[in-house]
Design a protein around this motif. Sequence first.
Motif, PDB file in Angstrom:
ATOM      1  N   ARG A  53       0.844  -1.185   0.000  1.00 54.29           N
ATOM      2  CA  ARG A  53       0.000   0.000   0.000  1.00 54.29           C
ATOM      3  C   ARG A  53       0.886   1.245   0.000  1.00 54.29           C
ATOM      4  O   ARG A  53       1.960   1.259   0.609  1.00 54.29           O
ATOM      5  CB  ARG A  53      -0.908   0.004   1.234  1.00 54.29           C
ATOM      6  CG  ARG A  53      -1.882  -1.139   1.282  1.00 54.29           C
ATOM      7  CD  ARG A  53      -2.532  -1.277   2.656  1.00 54.29           C
ATOM      8  NE  ARG A  53      -3.192  -0.051   3.087  1.00 54.29           N
ATOM      9  CZ  ARG A  53      -2.763   0.732   4.066  1.00 54.29           C
ATOM     10  NH1 ARG A  53      -1.656   0.409   4.725  1.00 54.29           N
ATOM     11  NH2 ARG A  53      -3.427   1.816   4.406  1.00 54.29           N
TER      12      ARG A  53
ATOM     13  N   GLU B 239       0.400   3.975   1.521  1.00 55.48           N
ATOM     14  CA  GLU B 239       0.501   4.490   2.892  1.00 55.48           C
ATOM     15  C   GLU B 239       1.600   3.773   3.670  1.00 55.48           C
ATOM     16  O   GLU B 239       2.337   4.388   4.451  1.00 55.48           O
ATOM     17  CB  GLU B 239      -0.838   4.330   3.612  1.00 55.48           C
ATOM     18  CG  GLU B 239      -1.978   5.147   3.029  1.00 55.48           C
ATOM     19  CD  GLU B 239      -2.688   4.462   1.890  1.00 55.48           C
ATOM     20  OE1 GLU B 239      -3.748   4.979   1.465  1.00 55.48           O
ATOM     21  OE2 GLU B 239      -2.215   3.403   1.427  1.00 55.48           O
ATOM     22  N   ARG B 240       1.690   2.472   3.463  1.00 53.71           N
ATOM     23  CA  ARG B 240       2.717   1.684   4.156  1.00 53.71           C
ATOM     24  C   ARG B 240       4.116   2.117   3.714  1.00 53.71           C
ATOM     25  O   ARG B 240       5.016   2.290   4.544  1.00 53.71           O
ATOM     26  CB  ARG B 240       2.499   0.200   3.869  1.00 53.71           C
ATOM     27  CG  ARG B 240       3.547  -0.734   4.468  1.00 53.71           C
ATOM     28  CD  ARG B 240       3.250  -2.162   4.063  1.00 53.71           C
ATOM     29  NE  ARG B 240       4.280  -3.077   4.452  1.00 53.71           N
ATOM     30  CZ  ARG B 240       4.339  -3.734   5.602  1.00 53.71           C
ATOM     31  NH1 ARG B 240       3.380  -3.543   6.499  1.00 53.71           N
ATOM     32  NH2 ARG B 240       5.305  -4.562   5.876  1.00 53.71           N
TER      33      ARG B 240
ATOM     34  N   THR C   3       0.867  10.111   7.015  1.00 50.82           N
ATOM     35  CA  THR C   3       0.908   9.105   5.948  1.00 50.82           C
ATOM     36  C   THR C   3      -0.397   8.335   5.809  1.00 50.82           C
ATOM     37  O   THR C   3      -0.569   7.591   4.844  1.00 50.82           O
ATOM     38  CB  THR C   3       2.029   8.085   6.215  1.00 50.82           C
ATOM     39  OG1 THR C   3       1.764   7.402   7.457  1.00 50.82           O
ATOM     40  CG2 THR C   3       3.393   8.771   6.281  1.00 50.82           C
ATOM     41  N   LYS C   4      -1.311   8.511   6.783  1.00 52.20           N
ATOM     42  CA  LYS C   4      -2.584   7.770   6.792  1.00 52.20           C
ATOM     43  C   LYS C   4      -2.367   6.259   6.961  1.00 52.20           C
ATOM     44  O   LYS C   4      -3.221   5.450   6.602  1.00 52.20           O
ATOM     45  CB  LYS C   4      -3.402   8.027   5.525  1.00 52.20           C
ATOM     46  CG  LYS C   4      -3.609   9.499   5.212  1.00 52.20           C
ATOM     47  CD  LYS C   4      -4.298  10.239   6.345  1.00 52.20           C
ATOM     48  CE  LYS C   4      -4.511  11.720   5.989  1.00 52.20           C
ATOM     49  NZ  LYS C   4      -5.063  12.504   7.123  1.00 52.20           N
ATOM     50  N   ALA C   5      -1.228   5.885   7.511  1.00 50.83           N
ATOM     51  CA  ALA C   5      -0.924   4.484   7.761  1.00 50.83           C
ATOM     52  C   ALA C   5      -1.357   4.111   9.177  1.00 50.83           C
ATOM     53  O   ALA C   5      -1.777   4.966   9.962  1.00 50.83           O
ATOM     54  CB  ALA C   5       0.568   4.230   7.578  1.00 50.83           C
TER      55      ALA C   5
ATOM     56  N   ASP D 105       1.101  -1.433   9.545  1.00 54.35           N
ATOM     57  CA  ASP D 105       1.990  -1.073   8.439  1.00 54.35           C
ATOM     58  C   ASP D 105       3.459  -1.023   8.858  1.00 54.35           C
ATOM     59  O   ASP D 105       4.338  -0.874   7.999  1.00 54.35           O
ATOM     60  CB  ASP D 105       1.577   0.277   7.848  1.00 54.35           C
ATOM     61  CG  ASP D 105       0.248   0.209   7.114  1.00 54.35           C
ATOM     62  OD1 ASP D 105       0.068  -0.742   6.334  1.00 54.35           O
ATOM     63  OD2 ASP D 105      -0.608   1.081   7.349  1.00 54.35           O
TER      64      ASP D 105
END
Length: 221
Positions: A97, A99-100, A132-134, A138
């Motif tokens: 992903r 984000e990850r 990062t929205k992670a 992650d």
Amino acid sequence: MPKLVVDHHLTQESWADAKLVITQAAAAGEIAAELLDRWGVAIDQPIAAALFLAIASDTAGFNSPTRGPLHAAIGRAVHRGRRRYRLPVSVALSNERAERLALQTRALQSLELLLDGRLAVMRVRKEDFDQTKANVPDTENLINVPLQVRTVQVSILIVEPRDGGPVRISLRSKGQVDVAAFAEQFGGGGHARAAGLKLAEDFQQAHDRVIAAMSERLGKP
């Protein structure tokens, strides 16, 4: 309903009614494969793929010390899963992903080598997750990256969760330090090369305590 633990870690919590712990095993999937053999369970293609994935993920891509039964289990999984049921290689390849990856980039930017390069420390703060929205999952396997450095003996990843929960600390070792024994002094556990702990305190305080303790441990002959 009775609760059963099947594991290979040296340290265990006490919530289970029964435990099957084989510390010589490199992966819980290896133990599962042996149990299925003893029970005479036919290993069909979905089971073979699941065993392959379990062993691959638990050994960080087959990078843990292994023994004969593990290789036999992998061989069976590959042989029986290769024809019609696609083995889940995509879990590790070309399946990340965005984000990850963004979170991993920030974590690697925090990488610090201490004690002449023998101790690697990475940090993930709440703002890293926010930007990062992670999420905490992650960070999985990120702890292993600094072990690629030749001089590194121990890698530490210190994570401040988004939800304000306890600070999560992951530990990895190339074998010179038993990180499970180290984690136990903080109420954590695991096995000799891979362990973890949680500390319900301020991030900086948790960070400084663990780094000081590991620095002292690595300073000993």
